[in-house]
Motif scaffolding. Sequence first.
Motif, PDB file in Angstrom:
ATOM      1  N   TYR A 438       0.819  -1.206   0.087  1.00 11.38           N
ATOM      2  CA  TYR A 438      -0.252   0.171  -0.022  1.00 11.38           C
ATOM      3  C   TYR A 438       0.800   1.333   0.033  1.00 11.38           C
ATOM      4  O   TYR A 438       2.078   1.290   0.566  1.00 11.38           O
ATOM      5  CB  TYR A 438      -1.017   0.089   1.287  1.00 11.38           C
ATOM      6  N   TYR A 442      -2.122   4.844   2.816  1.00 10.01           N
ATOM      7  CA  TYR A 442      -3.056   4.067   3.207  1.00 10.01           C
ATOM      8  C   TYR A 442      -2.554   2.852   4.193  1.00 10.01           C
ATOM      9  O   TYR A 442      -3.210   2.210   4.847  1.00 10.01           O
ATOM     10  CB  TYR A 442      -3.735   3.452   1.855  1.00 10.01           C
ATOM     11  N   GLU A 463     -11.343   1.736   0.251  1.00 13.14           N
ATOM     12  CA  GLU A 463     -10.496   2.149  -1.093  1.00 13.14           C
ATOM     13  C   GLU A 463      -9.217   2.775  -0.849  1.00 13.14           C
ATOM     14  O   GLU A 463      -9.074   3.623  -0.145  1.00 13.14           O
ATOM     15  CB  GLU A 463     -11.370   2.986  -1.784  1.00 13.14           C
ATOM     16  N   GLU A 465      -5.197   2.739  -2.524  1.00 13.46           N
ATOM     17  CA  GLU A 465      -3.936   2.826  -3.615  1.00 13.46           C
ATOM     18  C   GLU A 465      -2.924   2.011  -3.293  1.00 13.46           C
ATOM     19  O   GLU A 465      -2.162   1.878  -2.128  1.00 13.46           O
ATOM     20  CB  GLU A 465      -3.635   4.016  -4.057  1.00 13.46           C
ATOM     21  N   ASN A 473       0.789   1.423 -10.492  1.00 10.73           N
ATOM     22  CA  ASN A 473      -0.103   1.942  -9.212  1.00 10.73           C
ATOM     23  C   ASN A 473      -1.528   1.376  -9.647  1.00 10.73           C
ATOM     24  O   ASN A 473      -1.990   1.318 -10.581  1.00 10.73           O
ATOM     25  CB  ASN A 473      -0.136   3.437  -9.289  1.00 10.73           C
ATOM     26  N   LYS A 474      -2.317   0.737  -8.580  1.00 10.76           N
ATOM     27  CA  LYS A 474      -3.504   0.210  -8.692  1.00 10.76           C
ATOM     28  C   LYS A 474      -4.538   0.704  -7.537  1.00 10.76           C
ATOM     29  O   LYS A 474      -3.915   1.217  -6.212  1.00 10.76           O
ATOM     30  CB  LYS A 474      -3.461  -1.159  -8.872  1.00 10.76           C
ATOM     31  N   TRP A 475      -5.876   1.009  -7.879  1.00 11.01           N
ATOM     32  CA  TRP A 475      -6.491   1.008  -7.114  1.00 11.01           C
ATOM     33  C   TRP A 475      -7.538   0.035  -6.313  1.00 11.01           C
ATOM     34  O   TRP A 475      -7.943  -0.943  -7.397  1.00 11.01           O
ATOM     35  CB  TRP A 475      -7.880   2.127  -7.315  1.00 11.01           C
ATOM     36  N   ASP A 498      -9.733  -5.106  -7.850  1.00 12.45           N
ATOM     37  CA  ASP A 498      -9.171  -4.239  -8.523  1.00 12.45           C
ATOM     38  C   ASP A 498      -9.728  -3.174  -9.243  1.00 12.45           C
ATOM     39  O   ASP A 498     -10.851  -3.644  -9.935  1.00 12.45           O
ATOM     40  CB  ASP A 498      -8.076  -4.784  -9.435  1.00 12.45           C
ATOM     41  N   THR A 500      -9.309  -0.162 -10.500  1.00 15.45           N
ATOM     42  CA  THR A 500      -8.141   0.711 -11.029  1.00 15.45           C
ATOM     43  C   THR A 500      -8.873   1.302 -12.390  1.00 15.45           C
ATOM     44  O   THR A 500      -8.932   2.384 -12.893  1.00 15.45           O
ATOM     45  CB  THR A 500      -6.831   0.086 -11.724  1.00 15.45           C
ATOM     46  N   LYS A 503     -11.642   3.508 -11.762  1.00 16.72           N
ATOM     47  CA  LYS A 503     -10.998   4.899 -11.242  1.00 16.72           C
ATOM     48  C   LYS A 503     -10.552   5.545 -12.793  1.00 16.72           C
ATOM     49  O   LYS A 503     -10.770   6.930 -12.514  1.00 16.72           O
ATOM     50  CB  LYS A 503      -9.889   4.581 -10.255  1.00 16.72           C
TER      51      LYS A 503
END
Lengths: 879, 236
Positions: A438, A442, A463, A465, A473-475, A498, A500, A503
């Motif tokens: 993370y 986060y 939620e 990142e 980088n993923k959300w 995931d 991402t 987003k």
Amino acid sequence: MDRNHFEIQVIYEKNTKIVIFLKSLPVILVVSFSVSLISQWGLYEDSQLLLEKKMDFLLEKEALELSYPLWIVNEERIRSLSKNLLKDPDIVGIQVFDDEFSMVATEGVTFVEFMEDDKGSDPDLKLFFHFVEIILFNEIPYSVITNSHPIYFDSDGIDVFIGTVHLIISDESVMETLQSVIRSHLLSIILTIFLVSISVIVIYQLEVENPLKNLRRAIGQWGDSDHKYNSDKNENEIDFLSKEFDLLWKEKNALTNQVISSREFYRSTSNNLPIGVLIISSNGQIEQTNKYLSNVFECSESKLLNSNIYDIFPLILNTDEKISINNLELNDHFGPYERAFERKTGEHLIFRVLGLKICIYNTDFILFTLEDISEQFQMREKLQLSSELLDQTSRISHVGGWELEIKNNTLIWSDEVYRIYDVPKDFTLNVEKAIEFYVDDYKFLISEAVDNAIANGRPFELEAEIKTAKDKNKWIIFKGRPYFSNEEIIKITGTVQDITERKNSEETSKILQSELNHKSKIDLLGKLAGGVAHDFNNILGGIMSSADLIKLKLRKHDESLMKYIDIILSLSENAAKLSNKLLVLSRKDKDDQKKSSNIQKMMNETVEIVYNTLNKNIDLKYIEKNNIENLHFIINDSSIQNAIINICINSSHSMPKGGELSITVRRDDLYFYIDISDTGTGMSRDVLSRIFEPFFTTKSEGHGTGLGMVSVKRTIEDHNGEIDVFSTLDVGTTTKIRIPIVYDSQQSMGEDHIVHGSGVILLVDDEEVNREVGKEILESLGYAVILASNGLEAVQIFEEKFREIDITLLDMIMPVLDGYNTFLKMKDIDIQCKFIVSSGYSNRNNIEEMEKMGLSSVIPKPYKIEELSRVISNLIKTY
Amino acid sequence: MFFLNVSIWSQQQEIKIYTYHTHAPFIIGDSIGLTYDLAEYLTAKSDNRYIFTVQSMSKTRVEKSFDNEEAFIVPWVNPIWFDDEDEESYTWTEHAIMEDGNAVISSSENQINYSGAASVSGLRFGGIIGHRYIDIDDLADQGEIVRFNNENHVNNFRMLQKNRIDFTIAPLVGAEYIIQVNRMSDDLYISPILHSEYLRKFIISHNDEEIVRFLDSLLLHIQEDPSWIAIISKYR
């Protein structure tokens, strides 16, 4: 015990062979010695014969050699020859006598010395005793052979007796050789027998005595000590073994009974086992089986025992395994394998097959166990399918599962979580490592949420990142829920999703919304400009048409006013051009106001505009590569001008510190070429690939709409031309335009020539001024005119009079029914009818569609009387 | 006197007698024979001014010795045998020491009087290995004479005694000596006419004129010298 029994058997056989050999040894010795003596006796006799032959030979030879010297009475030579003869070791004496028996020469011993030795005994017996003496004594009592030969000389063909030669030959050297041979022969026999005896003793020690001792020791360790024979330590091994085997025999009988009962026990156990038991030989022959397999294979046990397993259950082993089984030296177990078996009923069974090498009486066998795992197999397949489905679902939804076992702090991830975090499946997993993924903002939130869930049983959904192992980088949405057992939290389970893409979509959506707003504004402005341009064109149309009419009517009365009318027309024409440029700039003008234009004139005007527009630090060059002086072809000159200007302005922007801009034109039979090159900053490949995209601009916001090059491309394509841009960073950009040359068929008539004609023309225009002026012009050209103020009226009139109407002159933008729909309806009435569209503004798409359906011509508004007269005249002619 | 003796001794010169005549009567034993007697005779005749010593060798060796510087004389030789009939290649004594020749010898029972080649044609001849005999060899080549070769004259004489040949040829001086020594005079007969005649002279190495003078002056009267006659008679 079996092994030891076998060993005893072997030892006994070896012992028997050795004893036989030892017993026969003296006989072998005597026979060998006798054979040797006999063979040597033969040799001895041969040597004696050889000596006698040698004597005969030498006598003849010497008689010959001495013949001449004796004839010439050369005693010196005779003596010399005699001395030489004595060098032969076998010759011990020689005497030469002349014809009068006077001794001429004598060497060595004389014949007389041996005369008394001959006792007249049996020569063979004497020879044998002599032979024995040779073998036994070192001093060899040699014997001699004497003989003489007369010597003759051939004198004039007559053999004259001239003397005698006597030779005495000894067998001493022959005897010495013979003695040496016989002795070495005997020695080798003795040596051989000695070596053989030693070997036998060693072999006896190794093969009989040592194994016997070992056997005795081994027997001493057998079984129950109570059963053992208490032997005397000095007792012979064989005696000991004999007594011990008596005891063992009794034990063997007891054991045999035990074996029988064990075998029964084994049979009973084997037959009641819930698995198949199978013993096969290396070639697959079934040696033993059990009832379970009889049932499975649906075959009696006795029949199975005569069968080959590969015939009954071919799939029990594959080819490689069969090869492997044949090489039992190397493998002692097989499997476990899972093998399918189809019963006669069609039922499919799955067996887990396990093989083990076993040895029975020095022969290798394979013991197989076959366990029916059909149910397990089915369940496993279902589980596999379920797992795959879950995995697919996870992949599609990008949702993975996780579980944290609190007691051991053990973290488990599903496959999708590994994929989300971009780590391989062998990634060493723990809580600390998981939190490390993370981003810093986060990490604390996630740790706190998990701690809360463990401490208070509070589920969570966050939620967050992450930065994956591949630095992406993923959300994600990170969910967790505690799991209770006996009111105690034992683990936390949850999901990782995931998000991402979602987003990113949201971000893109925001940008697109902003761009849409901007484009809407532009579009609105375009519409406004288009509307203004249209109205303006209509006004100009009225002014120009009126001016044309005045000019036409006054041409014959007052020439002095003509120049003012021309000024009005010229200024109106400039205003119309300005209006058209406004339409193009507003990107709404897609008209095809193409006309036959003087290309050189157009290019000169364009270059002048460019020259005045550019900064003075830019060196503009205009080159006409070949003659375009009288080149006229149909072109929308204003839109082409705009396109060239647009490109040149872009070039100037790439040369803020000045540079060189060249415009080169040339022509061939088919095309007109325009090349525009600058020495500016050039474009990257990425920018170059996007220059024709709408709204793409490299300029700062507010300085470019990103529609300039789109407009250029559209203009060139409107002329069925092509445009290519070549650019190199820090070198410059070249834009190449190619426009097909389309000549105007009326051009030869001259631009200012008015063509009169006859026919009926329906003029449709919502502007009254245009209707009136148009009617006047058309009538002045000789045509009858019917007027309609909108499309609907025009359709109605056409319905009535379509047979009379030759041509319909149609405005495009009208109330009630626009030009396009009017055209369609009128075409429905008469498919053959001809149309000329005249409009200051029109939708190019509609025009193209109308052209496909038979639209005859398009003339721009405001139109000139000459142009209109030509177009109508041409259309009437083709009628 | 003492000084005189020294002077005399100092003037003595050793002269070698190189001879290839190693058969009787010239050499008949160790340091015995006519040649040794000759050496003593010459030494004596020179009043010990020269001391003559005998050294026997092959003819080839004798011929090679002329290439050396040493002083020697070669007795019993004839210019023909050295291909020097003009007596220019070597220094020869003017006078001969001996008149000699090859005698034809036959058995007393079968006497042959030689009178030329025809007188021995068809007979058996005993020669010495390697020796050539004028006329006889031609007849032998023509098959008119059967020739047996021996190594010395004694054996040929024995063959004559055993009637295995009809005649032989031997130097007269040597033959007489051998017959005498071996007591064969009853069995053998010497033809009065010789097969050939020749003179035996000296060769003097390096033209030593003093020696030549000494020898020639001696040879001029040697046949009358009683001491020499006494020596010669020992070998006849």
